[in-house]
Design a protein around this motif. Sequence first.
Motif, PDB file in Angstrom:
ATOM      1  N   MET A 281       0.824  -1.213   0.000  1.00  0.00           N
ATOM      2  CA  MET A 281       0.000   0.000   0.000  1.00  0.00           C
ATOM      3  C   MET A 281       0.859   1.266   0.000  1.00  0.00           C
ATOM      4  N   HIS A 282       2.065   1.180   0.558  1.00  0.00           N
ATOM      5  CA  HIS A 282       2.976   2.325   0.458  1.00  0.00           C
ATOM      6  C   HIS A 282       3.291   2.613  -1.020  1.00  0.00           C
ATOM      7  N   ILE A 283       3.422   1.535  -1.806  1.00  0.00           N
ATOM      8  CA  ILE A 283       3.726   1.713  -3.240  1.00  0.00           C
ATOM      9  C   ILE A 283       2.511   2.309  -3.964  1.00  0.00           C
ATOM     10  N   ILE A 284       1.332   1.736  -3.689  1.00  0.00           N
ATOM     11  CA  ILE A 284       0.112   2.202  -4.363  1.00  0.00           C
ATOM     12  C   ILE A 284      -0.181   3.668  -4.011  1.00  0.00           C
ATOM     13  N   GLU A 285      -0.083   3.989  -2.715  1.00  0.00           N
ATOM     14  CA  GLU A 285      -0.357   5.369  -2.286  1.00  0.00           C
ATOM     15  C   GLU A 285       0.667   6.339  -2.885  1.00  0.00           C
ATOM     16  N   SER A 286       1.915   5.913  -2.964  1.00  0.00           N
ATOM     17  CA  SER A 286       2.946   6.773  -3.567  1.00  0.00           C
ATOM     18  C   SER A 286       2.609   7.047  -5.026  1.00  0.00           C
ATOM     19  N   ALA A 287       2.104   6.014  -5.719  1.00  0.00           N
ATOM     20  CA  ALA A 287       1.730   6.171  -7.130  1.00  0.00           C
ATOM     21  C   ALA A 287       0.526   7.105  -7.252  1.00  0.00           C
ATOM     22  N   ARG A 288      -0.449   6.946  -6.327  1.00  0.00           N
ATOM     23  CA  ARG A 288      -1.635   7.826  -6.359  1.00  0.00           C
ATOM     24  C   ARG A 288      -1.239   9.286  -6.208  1.00  0.00           C
ATOM     25  N   ILE A 289      -0.318   9.529  -5.290  1.00  0.00           N
ATOM     26  CA  ILE A 289       0.079  10.910  -4.995  1.00  0.00           C
ATOM     27  C   ILE A 289       0.953  11.477  -6.115  1.00  0.00           C
ATOM     28  N   GLY A 290       1.677  10.584  -6.785  1.00  0.00           N
ATOM     29  CA  GLY A 290       2.511  11.052  -7.884  1.00  0.00           C
ATOM     30  C   GLY A 290       3.993  11.133  -7.548  1.00  0.00           C
ATOM     31  N   ALA A 291       4.450  10.254  -6.633  1.00  0.00           N
ATOM     32  CA  ALA A 291       5.903  10.153  -6.407  1.00  0.00           C
ATOM     33  C   ALA A 291       6.536   9.720  -7.735  1.00  0.00           C
ATOM     34  N   ASP A 292       7.702  10.252  -8.043  1.00  0.00           N
ATOM     35  CA  ASP A 292       8.337   9.909  -9.315  1.00  0.00           C
ATOM     36  C   ASP A 292       8.906   8.500  -9.309  1.00  0.00           C
ATOM     37  N   VAL A 293       9.406   8.100  -8.128  1.00  0.00           N
ATOM     38  CA  VAL A 293      10.084   6.806  -7.972  1.00  0.00           C
ATOM     39  C   VAL A 293       9.650   6.201  -6.647  1.00  0.00           C
TER      40      VAL A 293
END
Length: 218
Positions: free
Chosen positions: A173-185
Amino acid sequence: MKFFIDTANLDEIRQARELGVLDGVTTNPSLMAREGIAGKNAIMGHYARIAEMVPGDVSAEVIATDLEGMLREAHELAEIAPNIVVKIPMIAEGLRAIKQLTAEGIKTNCTLVFSPGQALLAAKAGATYVSPFIGRLDDIATDGMQLIADIRLIYDNYGYPTQILAASIRHTMHIIESARIGADVVTTPLKPLLNLLHHPLTDRGLEKFLADYKRLNG
Ligand code: G3P
């Protein structure tokens, strides 16, 4: 979104690479120690091996905490391979090192970032990447994901090119949430990366497709 693996273990890097979605690697002194890599030659050799294994960026961290020492180590690390990124801690001397290395064209990853103010400073100094540590904030009952969201907002407000590298990932979920927010990497240990693959409905669905095929085709 780029996927990096957060490990110094060559076998884990190989496994992640075989998935065909790996863009790079991040390491830190603790991850190197976990692999038993000690002594300058062994450390430099290990970074060289990792840098050969992936086409993308490989973060290698300095040990010095004074400006001169950080710059010396950074130059040595950057010499190893063109895809080495020098990881520098978020301290005053580190900020100065990032500014100078950026001016020299050496890529940097500002690490141990725990607040939006620190991330703003890293971007102002010209860091290539900023590494906010989500899991370690969650560990102390602070919302790690909120930090990623704050940094995204701040960088977008001013168009800072520094890439947000979500680090200290503990689960999918840390990965999914990071993707939702728009982390580059996102840089993740192997397990959360592999866990992205699984869904019980996929397994059940595939089982039924194969059973139905077999019923008529033998
Ligand atoms: O590499 C930096 C960061 O990802 C460390 O993660 O699990 O030690 O908090 P962790």
